[in-house]
Design a protein around this motif. Structure first.
Motif, mmCIF file in Angstrom:
data_model
loop_
_atom_site.group_PDB
_atom_site.id
_atom_site.type_symbol
_atom_site.label_atom_id
_atom_site.label_comp_id
_atom_site.label_asym_id
_atom_site.label_seq_id
_atom_site.Cartn_x
_atom_site.Cartn_y
_atom_site.Cartn_z
ATOM 1 N N LEU A 71 -17.627 17.067 -8.381
ATOM 2 C CA LEU A 71 -18.964 17.439 -7.910
ATOM 3 C C LEU A 71 -19.842 17.836 -9.086
ATOM 4 N N ALA A 72 -19.297 18.621 -10.009
ATOM 5 C CA ALA A 72 -20.069 19.022 -11.188
ATOM 6 C C ALA A 72 -20.535 17.792 -11.968
ATOM 7 N N TRP A 73 -19.661 16.819 -12.115
ATOM 8 C CA TRP A 73 -20.005 15.574 -12.816
ATOM 9 C C TRP A 73 -21.190 14.890 -12.141
ATOM 10 N N LEU A 74 -21.145 14.783 -10.822
ATOM 11 C CA LEU A 74 -22.224 14.113 -10.094
ATOM 12 C C LEU A 74 -23.532 14.895 -10.147
ATOM 13 N N LEU A 75 -23.449 16.211 -10.294
ATOM 14 C CA LEU A 75 -24.659 17.032 -10.339
ATOM 15 C C LEU A 75 -25.328 17.022 -11.702
ATOM 16 N N ARG A 76 -24.609 16.570 -12.727
ATOM 17 C CA ARG A 76 -25.211 16.473 -14.065
ATOM 18 C C ARG A 76 -26.126 15.248 -14.087
ATOM 19 N N THR A 77 -27.375 15.487 -14.335
ATOM 20 C CA THR A 77 -28.357 14.401 -14.245
ATOM 21 C C THR A 77 -28.192 13.369 -15.354
ATOM 22 N N ASP A 78 -27.531 13.735 -16.440
ATOM 23 C CA ASP A 78 -27.350 12.804 -17.557
ATOM 24 C C ASP A 78 -25.945 12.228 -17.614
ATOM 25 N N GLY A 79 -25.180 12.397 -16.536
ATOM 26 C CA GLY A 79 -23.805 11.901 -16.502
ATOM 27 C C GLY A 79 -23.748 10.384 -16.519
ATOM 28 N N GLY A 121 -34.017 21.812 -18.211
ATOM 29 C CA GLY A 121 -33.071 22.894 -18.436
ATOM 30 C C GLY A 121 -32.031 23.099 -17.358
ATOM 31 N N VAL A 122 -31.837 22.132 -16.465
ATOM 32 C CA VAL A 122 -30.788 22.280 -15.453
ATOM 33 C C VAL A 122 -29.437 22.288 -16.169
ATOM 34 N N ARG A 123 -28.627 23.269 -15.816
ATOM 35 C CA ARG A 123 -27.310 23.428 -16.416
ATOM 36 C C ARG A 123 -26.266 23.535 -15.320
ATOM 37 N N VAL A 124 -25.167 22.806 -15.490
ATOM 38 C CA VAL A 124 -24.059 22.830 -14.532
ATOM 39 C C VAL A 124 -22.863 23.451 -15.231
ATOM 40 N N VAL A 125 -22.346 24.547 -14.652
ATOM 41 C CA VAL A 125 -21.248 25.285 -15.272
ATOM 42 C C VAL A 125 -20.060 25.335 -14.314
ATOM 43 N N LEU A 126 -18.926 24.849 -14.771
ATOM 44 C CA LEU A 126 -17.673 24.970 -14.016
ATOM 45 C C LEU A 126 -17.009 26.287 -14.390
ATOM 46 N N GLU A 127 -16.501 26.981 -13.393
ATOM 47 C CA GLU A 127 -15.778 28.221 -13.590
ATOM 48 C C GLU A 127 -16.553 29.228 -14.434
ATOM 49 N N LEU A 168 -18.406 26.926 -9.364
ATOM 50 C CA LEU A 168 -19.472 26.066 -9.866
ATOM 51 C C LEU A 168 -20.790 26.827 -9.784
ATOM 52 N N VAL A 169 -21.559 26.779 -10.859
ATOM 53 C CA VAL A 169 -22.899 27.377 -10.859
ATOM 54 C C VAL A 169 -23.858 26.346 -11.436
ATOM 55 N N VAL A 170 -24.950 26.108 -10.713
ATOM 56 C CA VAL A 170 -25.981 25.202 -11.190
ATOM 57 C C VAL A 170 -27.234 26.045 -11.404
ATOM 58 N N TYR A 171 -27.706 26.056 -12.652
ATOM 59 C CA TYR A 171 -28.877 26.831 -13.026
ATOM 60 C C TYR A 171 -30.072 25.898 -13.163
ATOM 61 N N GLY A 172 -31.095 26.139 -12.383
ATOM 62 C CA GLY A 172 -32.355 25.435 -12.529
ATOM 63 C C GLY A 172 -33.357 26.375 -13.169
ATOM 64 N N ILE A 187 -27.705 27.934 -7.955
ATOM 65 C CA ILE A 187 -26.757 27.658 -6.874
ATOM 66 C C ILE A 187 -25.382 28.131 -7.335
ATOM 67 N N VAL A 188 -24.785 29.024 -6.561
ATOM 68 C CA VAL A 188 -23.450 29.550 -6.853
ATOM 69 C C VAL A 188 -22.520 29.034 -5.761
ATOM 70 N N VAL A 189 -21.490 28.289 -6.164
ATOM 71 C CA VAL A 189 -20.596 27.649 -5.200
ATOM 72 C C VAL A 189 -19.193 28.236 -5.294
ATOM 73 N N GLU A 190 -18.695 28.684 -4.163
ATOM 74 C CA GLU A 190 -17.275 29.012 -4.027
ATOM 75 C C GLU A 190 -16.672 27.872 -3.219
ATOM 76 N N ALA A 191 -15.814 27.095 -3.868
ATOM 77 C CA ALA A 191 -15.243 25.894 -3.253
ATOM 78 C C ALA A 191 -13.812 26.150 -2.813
ATOM 79 N N LYS A 192 -13.518 25.751 -1.599
ATOM 80 C CA LYS A 192 -12.166 25.887 -1.057
ATOM 81 C C LYS A 192 -11.683 24.519 -0.584
ATOM 82 N N THR A 193 -10.456 24.216 -0.922
ATOM 83 C CA THR A 193 -9.812 23.053 -0.326
ATOM 84 C C THR A 193 -8.717 23.558 0.605
ATOM 85 N N PHE A 194 -7.682 24.173 0.044
ATOM 86 C CA PHE A 194 -6.605 24.708 0.878
ATOM 87 C C PHE A 194 -6.359 26.193 0.617
#
Length: 153
Positions: A5-13, A39-45, A55-59, A64-71
Motif C-alpha cells: 500500500l505504501a508503494w502505491l501511495l508514493r506518487t513517484d513510484g 511534499g507528500v511523504r509516505v512513512v512505513l512504521e 503507515l503515515v502519509v504526510y501531506g 493520514i495515520v493507518v493502523e493495519a490489521k490482517t490477522f
C-alpha cells in the motif's frame, strides 16, 4: 500488505499510477487533496516513543495515520497511543484498516476518531487507479489480486 500500500501511495513510484491511488484514498476518506500536493511523504512504521504507526502519509495540510490489521489483534491501548502521538499533526485522519468490519477495542480515549477501512476497499481503490492509467506495472495487478484473494470476507 502495508508495504505494498505504501508503494502505491508514493506518487513517484515505478508502479506507473502517479498520484491516482493516493487521490483515490483521499477521496474515500473525504480529505481535500489530489495527491499532487508538494511534499507528500509516505512513512512505513513511523515511530514515536514506544508506539509505532504501520503507515503515515504526510501531506502539506493533512496527515493520514493507518493502523493495519490482517490477522493480529490490537496491542495494549494501541489506538489510543497512536492517537495521542499523532493528534497534533495537520488535520490528522486516523484509519483502522482491517480484513472486514472489526470492532476497535483499544480506542477508548480516541473513540470516534478512527475511520474504518477494509483491505477490500483498498483493492477497489487500487483497481480503479490501475484501470484508469494505462501501463500500470505488473506488480500492481499482483498486489490487487493478493488483496482480493486474502482479504475478502
Amino acid at each position: 500488505m502495508t508495504a505494498g500500500l505504501a508503494w502505491l501511495l508514493r506518487t513517484d513510484g515505478h508502479h506507473g499510477l502517479g498520484p491516482t491511488v493516493l487521490g483515490g484514498l483521499l477521496g474515500h476518506l473525504g480529505i481535500a487533496g489530489s495527491g499532487l500536493e508538494v511534499g507528500v511523504r509516505v512513512v512505513l512504521e513511523g515511530q514515536r516513543d514506544e508506539t509505532r504507526a504501520d503507515l503515515v502519509v504526510y501531506g502539506g495540510d493533512w496527515t493520514i495515520v493507518v493502523e493495519a490489521k490482517t490477522f493480529a489483534v490490537e496491542q495494549d491501548r494501541q489506538l489510543d497511543r497512536l492517537h495521542a502521538h499523532w493528534r497534533n499533526e495537520p488535520a490528522p485522519c486516523f484509519v483502522f484498516l482491517t480484513r472486514g468490519p472489526q470492532l476497535q477495542t483499544t480506542a477508548e480515549d480516541s473513540r470516534g476518531q478512527w475511520r474504518a477501512l477494509t483491505w477490500a476497499q483498498v483493492a477497489d481503490i487500487a483497481r480503479a487507479a490501475a484501470t484508469s492509467m494505462p501501463g500500470a506495472a505488473p506488480g500492481v495487478h499482483d498486489y490487487i489480486a493478493t488483496l482480493e484473494a486474502y482479504h475478502r470476507v
